[in-house]
Design an enzyme around this catalytic site. Sequence first.
Site, mmCIF file in Angstrom:
data_model
loop_
_atom_site.group_PDB
_atom_site.id
_atom_site.type_symbol
_atom_site.label_atom_id
_atom_site.label_comp_id
_atom_site.label_asym_id
_atom_site.label_seq_id
_atom_site.Cartn_x
_atom_site.Cartn_y
_atom_site.Cartn_z
ATOM 1 N N THR A 1 37.852 23.716 33.691
ATOM 2 C CA THR A 1 38.125 24.633 32.589
ATOM 3 C C THR A 1 39.635 24.745 32.417
ATOM 4 O O THR A 1 40.420 24.360 33.297
ATOM 5 C CB THR A 1 37.542 26.012 32.886
ATOM 6 O OG1 THR A 1 38.183 26.545 34.062
ATOM 7 C CG2 THR A 1 36.037 25.939 33.137
ATOM 8 N N LYS B 1 26.550 34.462 44.762
ATOM 9 C CA LYS B 1 25.883 33.368 44.064
ATOM 10 C C LYS B 1 24.591 32.961 44.777
ATOM 11 O O LYS B 1 23.629 32.527 44.125
ATOM 12 C CB LYS B 1 26.826 32.178 43.918
ATOM 13 C CG LYS B 1 27.989 32.446 42.960
ATOM 14 C CD LYS B 1 27.495 32.860 41.568
ATOM 15 C CE LYS B 1 28.619 33.052 40.577
ATOM 16 N NZ LYS B 1 28.147 33.392 39.213
ATOM 17 N N TYR C 1 32.059 35.916 47.110
ATOM 18 C CA TYR C 1 31.649 35.132 45.952
ATOM 19 C C TYR C 1 30.447 34.255 46.302
ATOM 20 O O TYR C 1 29.456 34.211 45.567
ATOM 21 C CB TYR C 1 32.812 34.258 45.480
ATOM 22 C CG TYR C 1 32.457 33.345 44.330
ATOM 23 C CD1 TYR C 1 32.358 33.844 43.036
ATOM 24 C CD2 TYR C 1 32.210 31.997 44.539
ATOM 25 C CE1 TYR C 1 32.026 33.013 41.972
ATOM 26 C CE2 TYR C 1 31.878 31.156 43.487
ATOM 27 C CZ TYR C 1 31.783 31.668 42.211
ATOM 28 O OH TYR C 1 31.440 30.850 41.161
#
Length: 246
Positions: free
Chosen positions: A187, A156, A152
């Site tokens: 979130t 990015k 990940y």
Amino acid sequence: MSRLQGKTAVITGGATGIGLAAAQRYVEEGAFVYIFGRRQDTLDAAIDILGGPSKAHAIQGSIANLDDLDHMYAAIKAERGSLDIVFANAGTGSQLNLGEITVEHCDGILDTNIKGTIFTVQKALPLLKSGSSIILTGSSAGTTGSPAFSLYAASKAAVRNLAKTWAEDLKGTGIRVNVLSPGPTATELAKTALGEEGVKAFGAMNPLQRMADPAEIGAVAAFLASSDSSFMTASEVAVDGGLAQI
């Protein structure tokens, strides 16, 4: 506010979290928004939040599926003719330590976060014009790294470099491309996954001592979409409470 009055935007991963917060801000500022995501029920709920079909349309699909992207852009071209804002926000990530990484893990993350981002932008180019804004979602992890998140974090970091290279490729077009890099954001998915104690622990990692509200990320997405950022391209804007800055 009406900084985006009359603009047309597309947001991938726009039905929840940061994408939905950005869509809400775009609509508030006068844009018509297309949201693109995997689940029809979630898309339908998001359209209700955004004010119905007079404010936004939903298109179901995956950015890892090029046919889905073609369908989305064909629909936008037929309905609106052109695009002003592309917010390539959809992404994915999961944890595996070095020594446990599998081919399937690599394919799942890199197909979405790198290949999906590339073709989300490339397939939009025929609809863009001078003054258009492309925004890519990065992450504080792309600067700092994070345990068990190597794929990940690497994806990015790649997104950041895509923006720098594309700014060169887009010379003379008047199209800008920038990266918005959030830190930990509260979130609904994150709050459910982390629980109350986890939210506090992640918040304590940055100098502001809290996680971001998605609306705070959406506000910066609106800035990057608007003419207020007209002299910015190839930039990365960190909205991470200082996490990756000190």
